[in-house]
Design an enzyme around this catalytic site. Structure first.
Site, short mmCIF file in Angstrom:
data_model
loop_
_atom_site.label_atom_id
_atom_site.label_comp_id
_atom_site.label_asym_id
_atom_site.label_seq_id
_atom_site.Cartn_x
_atom_site.Cartn_y
_atom_site.Cartn_z
CE LYS A 170 1.12 -8.52 7.38
NZ LYS A 170 2.33 -8.07 6.65
CB SER A 219 1.53 -9.07 2.81
OG SER A 219 2.40 -8.64 3.84
CB SER A 260 4.18 -6.05 3.49
OG SER A 260 4.15 -6.99 2.46
N1 GLN Z 1 5.22 -8.24 -1.78
C1 GLN Z 1 6.45 -8.77 -1.27
C2 GLN Z 1 6.38 -10.27 -1.22
O1 GLN Z 1 5.43 -10.79 -1.68
C3 GLN Z 1 6.74 -8.19 0.08
C4 GLN Z 1 5.91 -8.80 1.14
C5 GLN Z 1 6.21 -8.21 2.50
O2 GLN Z 1 6.82 -7.16 2.64
N2 GLN Z 1 5.79 -8.94 3.52
O3 GLN Z 1 7.25 -10.91 -0.74
#
Ligand code: GLN
Length: 493
Positions: free
Chosen positions: A80, A155, A179
């Site tokens: 990532k 994400s 995410s």
């Molecule tokens: N979707 C969640 C957020 O927007 C989690 C994101 C993540 O785990 N990096 O914060």
């Protein structure tokens, strides 16, 4: 021989160590596939073909010279793009980091390389890992390999899509509120969020430091265990790194007799999609047929998960993102004529809407006079959520639940309403708040042929139990793979 990409990472590494497949041909098989499918999937922000082939050839040479190769010998891995890979741009999916070249390897990157993995590229993500669909990337939209009209989740959408479409043997992502697990569920792969502290965060660009964890996306549970065995374990470069070693890779148990699994009643609620519920309940049936006993448990503070997360995560983010000031990293707006304008113009043009929303929320929640009302209260709720899990784990060994409230959704479906997007993580956030281990694995397909995921949640540092139950499930009910028919559809798009 092009079906090298159909091998699991474990089998591929074995074949490379035995000299049955060269690391170079494995890397080439993956780059061929990237060339064919990446124009549709758009999982990568950078493909590191030259360095990967050099790395692969070096491994082949070492083997010919009789040197011992590591447990990930010749395994193509994607990272990532919030994980540092020395000499390559780290953008975090943000314009503000455009041009920032990593000066060092993250601990996970270093450990992967030392184990013989070949790094094939950096994957797309929601800007600074904020989002649930990867639509917040400043650069491109990654598509779900199962249906390119749908999001891959987020994400870590690029890493999930790359693992599912076999553009790498496995990938790494980060999970702050879901995410890894949510995009794993959407793309039909295994996503593991280890216990907080199990994997070093050194070299992961921080979003919310008390919640962030790195973990793998794999196509089998065995590969998840293998990846964790390499990236996990104490690291003096991360002060929150635990002393606990990751579990060794073990064979799948034949049954799960004596294992107690809890179903949290707060996760099976109105609003849970019926197809998701049905397939999770079927998965529970598989655990039962393997000998596990099933009972209901309660995690009463689940209803406060989203509200408290959206105080804590933005607060930590507002502080972590203060370092992107136009001076230290990446992009700078050169039209500024005062120091204040450097900050204002660079941050104004460099950050996207969601990141700005979080910085404002977090700065507000931390400001004097509001700190006690918001941040400190959210931390107290976090303690209550942690106690919910502690109480539940007195009664059961593992918790089974849906990973997401819905199947994969379509592009644009939730972008106009941030709260609707935030709700995607209602079942994953609690494990970040409590810091425990949790994974999502495929448990079926929707009527439209889209992947659905079941989440298994374990107590802190119970990765061994978590992975062994998941392996038993996988042997009883093999995961659906992205079929060759879908791949030919992808090629024709
Ligand atoms: N979707 C969640 C957020 O927007 C989690 C994101 C993540 O785990 N990096 O914060």
């Amino acid at each position: 021989m092009n079906d090298i990409t159909a091998l699991s990472a474990s089998r591929l590494a074995e074949s490379v160590r035995q000299g049955k497949i060269s690391a170079e041909s494995a890397a080439k098989a993956y780059f061929d596939r990237i060339e064919r499918l990446e124009p549709t999937v758009k999982a990568f922000l950078a493909v590191t073909k030259d360095s990967a082939l050099d790395q692969a050839r070096l491994l082949d040479k070492k083997r010919k010279n009789g040197q011992q190769l590591g447990v990930l010998a010749g395994v193509p891995v994607a990272l990532k793009d919030n994980l540092q890979l020395k000499g390559v741009e780290t953008t975090c999916g943000s314009k503000i980091l455009k041009g920032h070249i990593a000066a060092y390897d993250a601990t996970v990157t270093r450990r992967l390389k030392e184990a013989g993995a070949v790094i094939v590229g950096k994957t797309n993500l929601d800007e600074f890992a904020m989002g649930s669909s990867t639509e917040n990337s400043a650069f491109q939209k990654t598509t779900n390999p199962w249906d390119s009209a749908c999001v891959p989740g987020g994400s870590s959408g690029g890493s999930a899509a790359a693992a599912a479409a076999r553009l790498c043997a496995f990938s790494l992502g980060s999970d702050t509120g879901g995410s890894i697990r949510q995009p794993a569920a959407f793309c039909g792969v295994v996503g593991l969020k280890p216990t907080y502290g199990m994997v070093s965060r050194h070299g992961l660009v921080a979003f919310a430091s008390s919640l962030d964890q790195i973990g793998p996306f794999t196509r089998t549970v065995e590969d998840s265990a293998l990846a964790l065995s390499v990236i996990g374990g104490h690291d003096p470069l991360d002060s929150t790194s635990a002393v606990n070693a990751p579990p060794a890779v073990e064979p799948a148990p034949k049954d799960l007799k004596g294992l107690r699994i809890g179903l949290p009643k707060e996760y099976f609620i109105d609003g849970l999609d019926q197809e998701v519920e049905k397939s999770v309940r079927e998965a529970v049936g598989v655990f039962k047929s393997l000998g596990a006993t099933i009972r209901e448990v309660s995690l009463p503070h689940t209803k406060y998960a989203i509200a408290s997360y959206y105080i804590i995560a933005p607060s930590e983010a507002s502080s972590n993102l203060a370092r992107f000031d136009g001076i230290r990293y990446g992009f700078v707006d050169r039209s500024a004529s005062t120091l204040e304008e450097v900050y204002e113009f660079t941050r104004g043009a460099g950050f996207g809407a969601e990141v700005k929303r979080r910085i404002m929320l977090g700065t507000y929640a931390l400001s004097s006079g509001y700190y006690d009302a918001y941040y400190s209260k959210a931390q107290r709720v976090r303690t209550l959520m942690t106690r919910d899990f502690q109480d539940a784990f007195k009664q059961v060994d593992l918790i089974a639940a849906p990973t997401t409230p819905t199947p994969p959704f379509r592009f644009g479906e939730k972008t106009a309403d941030p709260v609707a997007m935030y709700l995607s993580d209602v079942f994953t956030i609690p494990s970040n708040m409590a810091g425990n281990a949790s994974l999502s694995m495929p448990c079926g397909l929707s009527a439209k042929g889209l992947p659905l995921g079941v989440q298994l949640i374990a107590d802190v540092f119970q990765e061994r139990l978590l992975l062994s139950a998941a392996r038993a499930f996988e042997s009883a009910r093999p995961f659906p793979m992205l079929s060759d028919r879908s791949v030919s559809l992808l090629e024709s798009q």
